[in-house]
Design an enzyme around this catalytic site. Sequence first.
Site, mmCIF file in Angstrom:
data_model
loop_
_atom_site.group_PDB
_atom_site.id
_atom_site.type_symbol
_atom_site.label_atom_id
_atom_site.label_comp_id
_atom_site.label_asym_id
_atom_site.label_seq_id
_atom_site.Cartn_x
_atom_site.Cartn_y
_atom_site.Cartn_z
ATOM 1 N N LYS A 93 -26.578 -18.802 19.799
ATOM 2 C CA LYS A 93 -27.261 -17.732 20.555
ATOM 3 C C LYS A 93 -28.610 -17.399 19.930
ATOM 4 C CE LYS A 93 -23.516 -18.093 22.597
ATOM 5 N NZ LYS A 93 -23.467 -19.124 23.611
ATOM 6 N N GLU A 177 -29.011 -6.869 18.879
ATOM 7 C CA GLU A 177 -29.730 -6.662 20.137
ATOM 8 C C GLU A 177 -29.741 -5.175 20.452
ATOM 9 O OE1 GLU A 177 -27.948 -8.746 23.389
ATOM 10 O OE2 GLU A 177 -28.625 -10.698 22.704
ATOM 11 N N HIS A 212 -14.034 -8.899 29.576
ATOM 12 C CA HIS A 212 -14.833 -10.126 29.554
ATOM 13 C C HIS A 212 -14.223 -11.265 30.351
ATOM 14 C CE1 HIS A 212 -17.327 -7.961 26.837
ATOM 15 N NE2 HIS A 212 -16.367 -7.834 25.950
ATOM 16 N N ARG A 269 -22.219 -25.947 31.332
ATOM 17 C CA ARG A 269 -21.166 -26.641 32.093
ATOM 18 C C ARG A 269 -21.190 -26.112 33.525
ATOM 19 N NH1 ARG A 269 -18.897 -22.130 29.877
ATOM 20 N NH2 ARG A 269 -17.937 -20.796 31.447
HETATM 21 C C1 MV4 Z 1 -24.591 -6.890 25.973
HETATM 22 C C2 MV4 Z 1 -24.300 -5.709 26.666
HETATM 23 C C3 MV4 Z 1 -25.187 -4.662 26.542
HETATM 24 N N1 MV4 Z 1 -26.291 -4.798 25.761
HETATM 25 N N2 MV4 Z 1 -25.702 -6.986 25.227
HETATM 26 C C4 MV4 Z 1 -20.477 -9.180 26.798
HETATM 27 C C5 MV4 Z 1 -20.163 -10.630 26.732
HETATM 28 C C6 MV4 Z 1 -21.363 -11.294 26.186
HETATM 29 N N3 MV4 Z 1 -21.595 -12.571 26.768
HETATM 30 C C7 MV4 Z 1 -22.471 -10.321 26.426
HETATM 31 N N4 MV4 Z 1 -21.886 -9.063 26.714
HETATM 32 C C8 MV4 Z 1 -22.657 -7.927 26.752
HETATM 33 N N5 MV4 Z 1 -23.798 -7.970 26.040
HETATM 34 C C9 MV4 Z 1 -26.509 -5.942 25.131
HETATM 35 N N6 MV4 Z 1 -27.601 -6.052 24.357
HETATM 36 C C10 MV4 Z 1 -23.145 -5.663 27.451
HETATM 37 C C11 MV4 Z 1 -22.310 -6.775 27.485
HETATM 38 C C12 MV4 Z 1 -21.130 -6.634 28.287
HETATM 39 C C13 MV4 Z 1 -20.895 -7.479 29.358
HETATM 40 C C14 MV4 Z 1 -21.757 -8.503 29.710
HETATM 41 C C15 MV4 Z 1 -21.495 -9.317 30.781
HETATM 42 C C16 MV4 Z 1 -20.351 -9.116 31.529
HETATM 43 C C17 MV4 Z 1 -19.486 -8.135 31.204
HETATM 44 C C18 MV4 Z 1 -19.734 -7.299 30.123
HETATM 45 C C19 MV4 Z 1 -18.841 -6.280 29.805
HETATM 46 C C20 MV4 Z 1 -19.074 -5.473 28.751
HETATM 47 C C21 MV4 Z 1 -20.220 -5.648 27.972
#
Ligand code: MV4
Length: 480
Positions: A93, A177, A212, A269
């Site tokens: 990442k 972040e 998630h 993918r």
């Molecule tokens: C975040 C966020 C808020 N702010 N990053 C969760 C899984 C990962 N791939 C990234 N995720 C998140 N990153 C920042 N800077 C909130 C989430 C997040 C989220 C993102 C996508 C789909 C569902 C989610 C559920 C909770 C939190």
Amino acid sequence: MGLATVAVYSDADRAALHVLHADEAYRLGPAPATESYLRGDLILEIARRAGADALHPGYGFLSENADFAEACAAAGVTFIGPPASAMRTMGSKTRARQAADAAGMPRVPGSVTGLVSVEDAIRVAGEIGYPVMLKAAAGGGGKGMRAVASPEELAAAYAAASSEAERSFGSGEVYLEKLIERPRHIEIQLMADEHGACLYLGERECSVQRRHQKVIEEAPSAVVSESLRQRMGEAAVRLALSAGYVNAGTMEFLVDAADNFYFLEMNTRLQVEHPVTELVTGLDLVHMQLRVAMGEPLELKQEDVRLRGHALECRIYAEDPENQFFPSPGLITRLVQPGGPGIREDCGVYEGWTVPLDYDPMLSKLVAFGETREQAIDRMLRALDEYAIGGIKTNLGLFRRILQDADFRAARIDTGYLERLLAAADQAEADSPQETEITEEIVAIAAAYFAASSRGAAAPANEEQQSKWAVAGRREGLRA
Ligand code: MV4
């Protein structure tokens, strides 16, 4: 395309649907994935024995494993996916964030290298401002992730995130972040060929998720304007080309309430939810993947990619909504599948199959298409009514609740939407528990009611309609 298929299976999947469909099938090993679906050496040995020219890695397992992609190439088998180098760039990442910066792609503010100490974390967090999010560089899908509201919490969160990352991914590298509040999760589908062409195929709205795990996906997103789509799509294409990306891939974004978009990560993918993109673009993504892997150029130009209508996907799982969505594997004693206009079902099970407890218990993807979002939702509700799965617990009932919810229908959704809906339902249940005992008397009343109602007209959705049909029916009756 007239291509013959070769399946591999573990002992738990001896009679799985993909084995029944394939032209040939070979046993890999025992049920645990480490002894079967993660054994790249065994898979390539079977490819050699079967004379397979190419290998589609599917989702999960080895699909994003750069070492496996290289092993395929070394064995003379075409890996249907991106080059190993692009998988490695996006697999880290922090490296992906550096690549985003180099390509002018907006990303969430924060560090682009791993944190070296708690002091380093405190300094970076101070620069970007609280609240912040600690994330594992090798992660994805929420593991090793910690939200931090203040400097006092940072040291403990840093230690926890780093050790969780070490345990889960074999690398304790974490970065910081800025926390985006109530974001939407929107992703852009890409398809690139080996000749320098790359297309964006619209977006998918994936905000309806729990822990998630995506639950419903749709295309297009109800909140993405043509201009936002174009800006996100063109930025995604730029980053993909700069990373040397080839074949199908998806860039994930967070989109905030002011329509700012931030690159999160790339999935190297084909994804589970690709059918909604297929329905609104009219394209067959797997067919395109195969042609790209054969070295053919993409025939389409970006201006030929047109979105039409709306599509939704429900992920049907063998899990118990009454018991914290606990997996509920077992024998499928009855399976009645929906069909008809606008309905596509990508199903992986059949009546008489026993869902094993060894893997993710996804049964099927129910996909609905309509000219409008409302029509797609209504068709999905109709298909859910037709759908019957007996013998195991499923999450079918959950979709009816979501699709009838006023906030969902108005597309007022963000990544916290489903958890709020479930919490509200739990609260309502706690306030007035519905624990009516089903007695023999109640069963008798229900049976009598059913018999009476099915003799006359079945209860239609709206009374005006009912009276029109009833009047027509009586008139016919009198005539006879
Ligand atoms: C975040 C966020 C808020 N702010 N990053 C969760 C899984 C990962 N791939 C990234 N995720 C998140 N990153 C920042 N800077 C909130 C989430 C997040 C989220 C993102 C996508 C789909 C569902 C989610 C559920 C909770 C939190």
